[in-house]
Structures are given as structure tokens and as C-alpha cells.
Design a protein around this motif. Structure first.
Motif, PDB file in Angstrom:
ATOM      1  N   CYS A  22       0.859  -1.183   0.000  1.00 55.74           N
ATOM      2  CA  CYS A  22       0.000   0.000   0.000  1.00 55.74           C
ATOM      3  C   CYS A  22       0.898   1.238   0.000  1.00 55.74           C
ATOM      4  O   CYS A  22       1.671   1.457   0.926  1.00 55.74           O
ATOM      5  N   HIS A  25      -0.820   7.439  -3.758  1.00 56.17           N
ATOM      6  CA  HIS A  25      -1.028   7.532  -5.205  1.00 56.17           C
ATOM      7  C   HIS A  25       0.143   8.283  -5.832  1.00 56.17           C
ATOM      8  O   HIS A  25       0.528   9.346  -5.351  1.00 56.17           O
ATOM      9  N   PRO A  39      -4.508   5.798  -1.004  1.00 56.00           N
ATOM     10  CA  PRO A  39      -3.463   4.814  -1.316  1.00 56.00           C
ATOM     11  C   PRO A  39      -3.839   3.943  -2.513  1.00 56.00           C
ATOM     12  O   PRO A  39      -5.007   3.790  -2.853  1.00 56.00           O
ATOM     13  N   VAL A  40      -2.825   3.391  -3.128  1.00 57.21           N
ATOM     14  CA  VAL A  40      -2.984   2.398  -4.189  1.00 57.21           C
ATOM     15  C   VAL A  40      -2.067   1.226  -3.854  1.00 57.21           C
ATOM     16  O   VAL A  40      -1.184   1.342  -3.001  1.00 57.21           O
ATOM     17  N   PHE A  41      -2.257   0.114  -4.512  1.00 57.63           N
ATOM     18  CA  PHE A  41      -1.423  -1.055  -4.267  1.00 57.63           C
ATOM     19  C   PHE A  41      -0.486  -1.262  -5.448  1.00 57.63           C
ATOM     20  O   PHE A  41      -0.918  -1.384  -6.583  1.00 57.63           O
ATOM     21  N   LYS A  44       6.559  -2.658  -4.437  1.00 58.41           N
ATOM     22  CA  LYS A  44       7.413  -1.621  -3.865  1.00 58.41           C
ATOM     23  C   LYS A  44       8.821  -2.161  -3.651  1.00 58.41           C
ATOM     24  O   LYS A  44       9.003  -3.259  -3.121  1.00 58.41           O
TER      25      LYS A  44
END
Length: 92
Positions: A22, A25, A39-41, A44
Motif C-alpha cells: 500500500c 497515489h 493509497p494504491v497497491f 514496492k
């Protein structure tokens, strides 16, 4: 090289990909009613150091966890286990 297994020592700096984490954006354009960035997924890139090797894989401490060294939970709370078979882990 594709079939070689990478070996890491305790204290080595490594990076790995954390899938579907998470994160805020990227453009900051997606906001809620109060103006907070939603948030976006995304996958990472994490960086840290190898703390130990156990049955399940490498125990790695992310670099950002160092700020919790003096907190009640301690920095060890944020350690992550990365599988030995994970292809994204690499030495920095």
C-alpha cells in the motif's frame, strides 16, 4: 547465472520487491473528500540489511525501521522474512 543461488551474509545491504504494498497515489491526484491522497497497491522496492538466516529464509530489517530503535516495540518488530527462493532479492 539464472540457476545460481545467491548467498548473503549477516549485515549485507540488500533490496527486494514487496508485492502489492500500500503506497500513496503516485501522481497525488486521487483524493478523498478531505483532500487526503488515497493509497494504491503497487509492487514496492524495499532496501535493508540481512539480520539472520532461518528455516523460512532471510530475516531482513528495512532501512526505515531504524528510526524505531528507541521505541517500545523496537526495530525488530518490523523485520521481514524474505524467502530464499525469492528471485527479487539482490545485494546492493
Amino acid at each position: 547465472m539464472a540457476d545460481q543461488k545467491l548467498e548473503f551474509n549477516i549485515g549485507d545491504k540488500v533490496s527486494w520487491i514487496k508485492p502489492m504494498a500500500c503506497v500513496p497515489h503516485p501522481e497525488g491526484t486521487l483524493k478523498d473528500r478531505e483532500g487526503n491522497v488515497l493509497p494504491v497497491f503497487r509492487d514496492k522496492l524495499e532496501k535493508g540489511r540481512v539480520i539472520s538466516l532461518n528455516y523460512h529464509g532471510y530475516s531482513c530489517r528495512p532501512d526505515w525501521a531504524e528510526q524505531y530503535k528507541d521505541a517500545m516495540c523496537g526495530e525488530r518488530y518490523y523485520d521481514q522474512t524474505i524467502s530464499v527462493s525469492d528471485k527479487t532479492i539482490q545485494k546492493i
